[in-house]
Design an enzyme around this catalytic site. Structure first.
Site, mmCIF file in Angstrom:
data_model
loop_
_atom_site.group_PDB
_atom_site.id
_atom_site.type_symbol
_atom_site.label_atom_id
_atom_site.label_comp_id
_atom_site.label_asym_id
_atom_site.label_seq_id
_atom_site.Cartn_x
_atom_site.Cartn_y
_atom_site.Cartn_z
ATOM 1 N N LYS A 67 -52.172 11.632 27.602
ATOM 2 C CA LYS A 67 -52.519 12.565 28.681
ATOM 3 C C LYS A 67 -53.130 13.847 28.110
ATOM 4 C CE LYS A 67 -49.031 10.511 31.657
ATOM 5 N NZ LYS A 67 -47.649 10.527 32.166
ATOM 6 N N GLN A 115 -42.355 14.236 32.243
ATOM 7 C CA GLN A 115 -42.492 12.832 31.844
ATOM 8 C C GLN A 115 -41.157 12.109 32.039
ATOM 9 O OE1 GLN A 115 -45.394 11.242 30.788
ATOM 10 N NE2 GLN A 115 -44.187 9.367 30.800
ATOM 11 N N ASP A 126 -48.206 14.578 39.725
ATOM 12 C CA ASP A 126 -47.751 13.183 39.627
ATOM 13 C C ASP A 126 -47.542 12.581 41.027
ATOM 14 O OD1 ASP A 126 -47.612 11.856 37.221
ATOM 15 O OD2 ASP A 126 -45.694 12.730 36.626
#
Ligand code: NAP
Length: 292
Positions: free
Chosen positions: A52, A96, A119
């Site tokens: 990412k 994460q 997200d």
């Protein structure tokens, strides 16, 4: 059989995003800024976050990686989330997953400001997506929709069977493909570990999405001739052939299944790269204040 080349499409989308970033910068605006919180040293999470960060560099975003040891308390993590919520230099951020068991995943997700939740895991974003309002859509389902769109795969009236009902993949995928949109207008069946006689259900699929995390689970006799097969699974299995000592396996037994398909995604190089560009896309939307 046509291979759905997620990596190729993802590279195209990165170029599109990079040119939008250039336009923003040329107009005197700041570069979009994505932050990621990583707790602990899980090998898979380390790799995903590194990808990412690299993708941010490729499109001209700023990125920040904030690391904690896995003994961080829930309160400390929540405090950091609040800090990022209030930091105007950061357009969007992710935590994460997975995070250690002593920290409530739901509490952390709910603490994120929905306008920075790139997200798309916050209940406000999920709820807005369900009723068709502008929202950040969870990156993997959003990437799959984009693949379907760019390959001009017909979805209207098709039977889509999804195996796996996670909040981040299976459930949002089922909503998106069932919506009155294009892509969409599918009749959707959502399967899970309690589904009876799963092969008899998957064999009815015009579009089969495997998102269960069981390597090579979907065999040839579970797939209808001419089906579109999307393999979301990415399980790290030990390998002597790679430098890292492992390789990624999908949920579909590719060699057996691919000859029967009209379209199929490979692993790696299918859904994975699209997940990352969807996150970039959401961050760009956040920087441009296009959703909230
Ligand atoms: P998850 O939270 O691991 O849940 C797995 C789902 O599959 C559950 O709904 C479970 O049913 C169902 N399931 C498990 N075994 C099954 C079986 N034998 N038959 C039918 N259903 C079964 O799911 P996830 O987080 O979405 O992850 C799924 C896979 O996708 C993993 O390999 C993950 O690494 C991968 N993934 C890839 C990407 C990407 O970018 N490529 C992104 C996200 C996830 P129950 O609900 O009944 O337990």
């Amino acid at each position: 059989m046509q291979l759905i080349q997620g990596k190729v499409i993802a590279d195209q989308i990165k170029e599109e995003i990079a040119s939008e970033v250039k336009e923003l910068v040329d107009m005197g605006k700041k570069r979009p800024h994505l932050a990621a919180i990583l707790v602990g040293h899980d090998g898979g999470s380390e790799t995903y976050v590194a990808h990412k960060v690299k993708a941010c560099e490729q499109v001209g975003f700023e990125s920040s990686l904030i690391r904690f040891e896995d003994n961080i308390s829930e309160d400390e993590l929540l405090k950091k989330v609040q800090e990022l919520n209030n930091d105007d230099s950061i357009d969007g951020f992710i935590v994460q997953l997975p995070i250690p068991d002593h920290i409530s995943e739901n509490k952390v997700i709910e603490a994120i400001d929905p306008s920075k939740d790139v997200d798309g895991f916050h209940p406000v974003n999920l709820g807005r997506m369900v009723i068709g309002l502008p929202s950040y859509v969870s990156a993997t389902p959003s990437g799959i929709i984009e693949l379907i769109r760019r390959y001009n795969i017909e979805t209207s009236g098709k039977h889509c069977v999804i195996v796996g009902r996670s909040n981040i993949v299976g459930k949002p995928m089922s909503i998106l493909l069932g919506q009155k949109t294009n892509p969409g207008n599918c009749t959707v069946t959502l399967c899970h570990s309690r589904t009876k006689d799963l092969p008899s259900v998957t064999r009815q699929a015009d579009i089969l999405i495997a998102a269960l995390g069981a390597p090579e689970f979907v065999k040839e006799d579970m797939v209808k001739e001419g089906a579109v097969v999307i393999d979301v699974g990415t399980t790290r299995v030990p390998s002597t052939e790679t430098k890292s000592g492992f390789r990624l396996k999908g949920d579909v037994k590719f060699d057996e299944v691919s000859p029967k398909c009209s379209y199929i995604t490979p692993v790696p190089g299918g859904v994975g790269p699209m997940t990352i560009v969807s996150l970039l896309r959401n961050t760009l939307l956040a920087a441009k204040r296009d959703v909230y």
